[in-house]
Design a protein around this motif. Structure first.
Motif, PDB file in Angstrom:
ATOM      1  N   MET A  95       2.934  -6.289   0.612  1.00  0.00           N
ATOM      2  CA  MET A  95       3.578  -5.003   0.246  1.00  0.00           C
ATOM      3  C   MET A  95       5.267  -5.207   0.436  1.00  0.00           C
ATOM      4  O   MET A  95       5.618  -5.656   1.365  1.00  0.00           O
ATOM      5  N   ALA A  96       5.972  -4.512  -0.520  1.00  0.00           N
ATOM      6  CA  ALA A  96       7.365  -4.686  -0.444  1.00  0.00           C
ATOM      7  C   ALA A  96       7.761  -3.170  -0.172  1.00  0.00           C
ATOM      8  O   ALA A  96       6.931  -2.138  -0.993  1.00  0.00           O
ATOM      9  N   HIS A  98      11.163  -0.593   0.237  1.00  0.00           N
ATOM     10  CA  HIS A  98      12.550  -0.318   0.081  1.00  0.00           C
ATOM     11  C   HIS A  98      13.328   0.183   1.399  1.00  0.00           C
ATOM     12  O   HIS A  98      12.577   0.846   2.097  1.00  0.00           O
ATOM     13  N   HIS A 125       7.097  -7.218   2.904  1.00  0.00           N
ATOM     14  CA  HIS A 125       8.783  -7.477   2.533  1.00  0.00           C
ATOM     15  C   HIS A 125       9.525  -6.183   2.533  1.00  0.00           C
ATOM     16  O   HIS A 125       9.444  -5.450   1.761  1.00  0.00           O
ATOM     17  N   MET A 133      13.130  -8.027  -5.463  1.00  0.00           N
ATOM     18  CA  MET A 133      12.197  -7.142  -5.719  1.00  0.00           C
ATOM     19  C   MET A 133      11.403  -7.675  -7.227  1.00  0.00           C
ATOM     20  O   MET A 133      10.190  -7.757  -7.349  1.00  0.00           O
ATOM     21  N   VAL A 137       7.617  -9.032  -8.250  1.00  0.00           N
ATOM     22  CA  VAL A 137       6.645  -8.411  -9.085  1.00  0.00           C
ATOM     23  C   VAL A 137       6.706  -9.598 -10.077  1.00  0.00           C
ATOM     24  O   VAL A 137       5.589  -9.737 -10.399  1.00  0.00           O
ATOM     25  N   LEU A 142       3.116  -9.554  -5.042  1.00  0.00           N
ATOM     26  CA  LEU A 142       2.585  -8.093  -4.617  1.00  0.00           C
ATOM     27  C   LEU A 142       1.562  -7.574  -4.985  1.00  0.00           C
ATOM     28  O   LEU A 142       0.854  -7.663  -6.075  1.00  0.00           O
ATOM     29  N   VAL A 145       3.852  -1.727  -3.624  1.00  0.00           N
ATOM     30  CA  VAL A 145       5.132  -1.436  -3.400  1.00  0.00           C
ATOM     31  C   VAL A 145       5.321   0.273  -2.971  1.00  0.00           C
ATOM     32  O   VAL A 145       4.712   0.991  -3.251  1.00  0.00           O
ATOM     33  N   VAL A 147       8.360   2.730  -2.940  1.00  0.00           N
ATOM     34  CA  VAL A 147       9.745   2.489  -3.419  1.00  0.00           C
ATOM     35  C   VAL A 147      10.089   4.093  -3.653  1.00  0.00           C
ATOM     36  O   VAL A 147       9.488   4.985  -3.788  1.00  0.00           O
ATOM     37  N   CYS A 154       7.417  -3.857 -13.439  1.00  0.00           N
ATOM     38  CA  CYS A 154       6.400  -3.622 -12.839  1.00  0.00           C
ATOM     39  C   CYS A 154       5.406  -2.882 -13.574  1.00  0.00           C
ATOM     40  O   CYS A 154       5.714  -1.873 -14.017  1.00  0.00           O
TER      41      CYS A 154
END
Length: 302
Positions: A95-96, A98, A125, A133, A137, A142, A145, A147, A154
């Motif tokens: 998982m990313a 922000h 991340h 990012m 993607v 990933l 996310v 965000v 994405c």
């Protein structure tokens, strides 16, 4: 060729050193070098350039590793799906997130997941800049996310969790904190500002806010972490504006609401055809309170 060789090559690229990669993989360096050599011989290209200080990835190596990452990610997902079908959530979920999002909520979610699914590993991340990012993607790395805005390119399904409020942070004892009233950005125009690293989404957001208000205050310092920025403010270096939920515990008294209120949506993106691990994570995220300080909370809707 096999996936283990792909994983070896990816580790060497990440570490920039055969020795460091061997330690990470828990294999001997001669064994690792032999596997990389066998892979290069099979491909007919050189993946790495050996130097006295380590290794660097060649042009051909970068092209190969981009696809190798996709292959190893697909393999991981296949293993996770097979085990989940047997009633066991295991494997790795990537998982990313922000900057500033989920600073309070994510630890609770991960604790709950760990308690219920101890074999499931979650890799975060944290705070990738927009270019990183988009790269993640594009590589298909990933699973999810968290965000304010879904990254370009994405195709994830989007779920709205709530809204994040932004607040001003001022040094303790600052006159503007004394009456507890909401502040306008104009009230902070003469203050020195703590900003964030260039190209970060948070700093881009602050830059737009200040530009729209016709303000260009003096920047006295830049930080790469919100917690660091808040601590700099606490030491009297200047002021800043950050997401309310990202303020470290113990520093809440330094926060002041803004007028008009500044908010951004909190979105979670989930890859198409999610597996049980992504579904479990989404369920736990939906159970958290994503309303910013001072906001009237509305139930999260997809």
């Amino acid at each position: 060729m096999n996936l283990r060789q792909y994983e070896y090559a990816l580790a060497v690229a990440d570490e920039g050193s055969m020795t460091a990669a061997a330690e990470r993989l828990r294999v001997t360096q001669p064994s690792l070098s032999q596997q990389i050599g066998t892979l290069e011989k099979h491909l007919g290209v050189q993946l790495f350039t050996r130097t006295p200080s380590g290794v660097t990835v060649t042009v051909a190596g970068r092209a190969f590793l981009a696809e190798a990452k996709i292959a190893t990610t697909a393999s991981r997902r296949a293993i996770t799906a097979a085990r989940a079908a047997n009633g066991e959530l295991a494997g790795e979920l990537i998982m990313a997130v922000h900057m500033g999002l989920g600073a309070r909520q994510l630890p609770q979610v991960l604790g709950q997941l760990r308690s219920r699914h101890p074999k499931l590993q979650v890799t975060l991340h944290e705070e990738p800049d927009p270019a990183d990012m988009e790269r993640l993607v594009r590589q298909g790395t990933l699973d999810m996310v968290l965000v304010h805005r879904i990254p370009a390119g994405c195709t994830f399904d989007t779920h709205r969790l709530g809204e994040e409020a932004y607040v001003a942070v001022l040094p303790k004892g600052h006159p503007l904190l004394s009456n507890g009233a909401a502040l306008r950005l104009e009230d902070l125009a003469s203050e020195g500002w703590i900003r964030f690293r260039h190209a970060s989404l948070l700093d881009d957001y602050l830059a737009r806010l200040l530009a729209n208000a016709g303000l260009s205050p003096h920047t006295v310092a830049r930080a790469s972490q919100i917690s660091t920025a808040v601590r700099l403010v606490a030491q009297g270096l200047g002021v800043t504006v950050v997401p309310a939920s990202a303020i470290p515990e113990g520093f809440e008294e330094l926060a002041c609401p803004l007028l008009p209120s500044l908010t951004e949506p909190v979105l979670v993106g989930v890859r198409r055809h999610p597996g049980p691990a992504e579904t479990a994570m989404l369920d736990h995220l939906n159970q958290q309170n994503w309303c910013g300080t001072g906001l009237l909370c509305q139930p999260a809707t997809d």
